[in-house]
Design an enzyme around this catalytic site. Sequence first.
Site: not given
Length: 669
Positions: A173, A195, A199, A246
Amino acid sequence: MTQHLHSKRLLRPGAGKVLAAVIGLAAALSLGTIGQARAATPASASASASASVSAEADRFSDRPHGFASLAGGTTGGAGGKVVTVTDQASLATYAAAEDPYIIRVSGSIAVEPFGSNIVVGSNKTIIGVGDTGEIVHGELHLNPGTHNVIIRNLTIRDSYVEGDWDGKTQDFDAIQMDTVDHVWIDHNRLTHMGDGLIDLRKDSQYITVSSNRFSNHNKAFGIGWTTNVKTQVTIDHNWFTGTKQRSPSADNCAYAHLYNNYLSAQVSDGDPVWTYGNWSRGHTKMVIENSYYDGVQHPYQADATAELVQRGSILKNTTGRTDEWGAAFDPRKVYDYRLDPAASVPALVTRFSGPQKRIGVTLHVPGDYPTVQAAVDAVPDGNTVPVTVAVAPGTYRAKVYIPATRPNIVLQGTGHDRSDTVIVYDTPAAYGGSTGSATVRIAANDVTARNLTFSNDFDEAAVELNGEQALAMKTTGDRIVFENTAFLGNQDTLMTDSPKLTTVSRVYLRDSYIEGDVDFVYGRATTVVDRSVIRLLSRGSTTNNGYMTAASTWTGNPYGFLITRSKVVSDAPEQSFHLGRPWHPGGEPEAVAQVLIRDTELPAAIKSSPWTDMSGFSWKDARFAEYRNYGPGAGVTADRPQMSVADARTHTVADYLKGNDNWAPYARR
């Protein structure tokens, strides 16, 4: 500095009365509110400009808004030392340290091994220097229990694993947070990672994500990963461009407030489900306001168990779901916020999101540092990037010293008026010498002070001392700027000097106020007093109340003091004040005063022969001149040298200040 006259002013007003007088004086002057405000403009234009400046300033506030501002707020490394890092080892060391730190990332730091974590501990600010600070191939990782973290003005990029578009092989991330609280992520550029870009996981609370750019990525920003419903998050003014999903996805958030975000150029890969904008999942309560969706599939959607309220957004070239159900919550009952019109969002967000050159480090006094000196001491030696010391309204009875090792400091009063924020002490030269008497000393280069009052309130009328000089300010650094400042004192109020006779330092004062009686603007620095008010204080004499200047300019320096476009005022009797005298410290023959007073109003208190000798040195051997002065104290006589028109062309503000580096602080706004 000089021998004190024994005739004293009959009355020394109290400090509070002096400050009140400053405000009233400036308002009453024919220069309008010189030193208090800029030139008058039409009310509507002024109000519009003020609102525009205020709104823009708000976008770069160093204080978080939204949920990160609640429950005690988020201050990051405030109160700690400021450090600058240029390599991975230093970044990792300071980021993980137990003490609070403000960590400036200068330039590009490549993280090894590829995709590695930089662990960030509690009470940290990590901020990019200018708009070029970046972390490459690495992740900022906040472990469970971490709290009070600010991540600003950085680019975090390029840990993408080739061929792994879904991020299944490595958890690389840009920023990952597990069970943290009070985090502000602001004005970053997050792109092309392995990724997620962010997050935000496992019941993290009191989070604000604002004015970031998310780009060139699949899973931009995911929130959740537990069945608990705890997370409170504000997401505003972010730009999601070239992302697939997202943006964000919020799973089981207690409150998710999304406003003024811009979603554009969504990845178009024909995926009917997992290409989307915002998703309220699980039991999330989501509110979306005034966002802008351009070229987005499924702009906003909600699970049947979740709630989503949308109002005011604009949809352009969109398809798919736009779910709205449930009551969610009312953000206005939680915190205040500014909501921009949806139509303005693309222009605002593309301009103001991501790293910005103007975002820097601000140290707040007394909010984060108990004294001005404590904030100055937090600045690193050899500082190369401006640090603002923001001083809240109040009276600070303490001395302040900015050493030569700490350049690039801005002292900023945050009150409405310069008289709201006062740095004052009361030491005379009898106790520590002339330098030791100074309330504030600036030895560093590139220091600016704004919207402040500097005072030495030693009461010379109350005692008899051999050494009653009492400086409010002494400077020896180069490229010193004072804007909208006041200097209060009697003898030797303001000394602008240099480290040694043959070293030229430059000082620029604009829209300011200086008061005193004997030699109260003095020293050897090249000094420009521009658009300011100088007040000559009466000492109760009918013949000699003092001297405005006492320059000690090095003979090799053609530019000493320039007082221009200003106003000199006084309630002293007529013909009782000198414009100046030549100071030769220690009898130094190479100190030959240069003073030009031009385009300035002079009061009746000025003597018709305004220059005088000092310590055996004749004023006629100094470089004293006037040019185009006016008012009851102006005149042209044999004892008042006037500069020629030709010479005046080379004795401007620019000429005095440009030096070898073309310094032009008067051009800044």
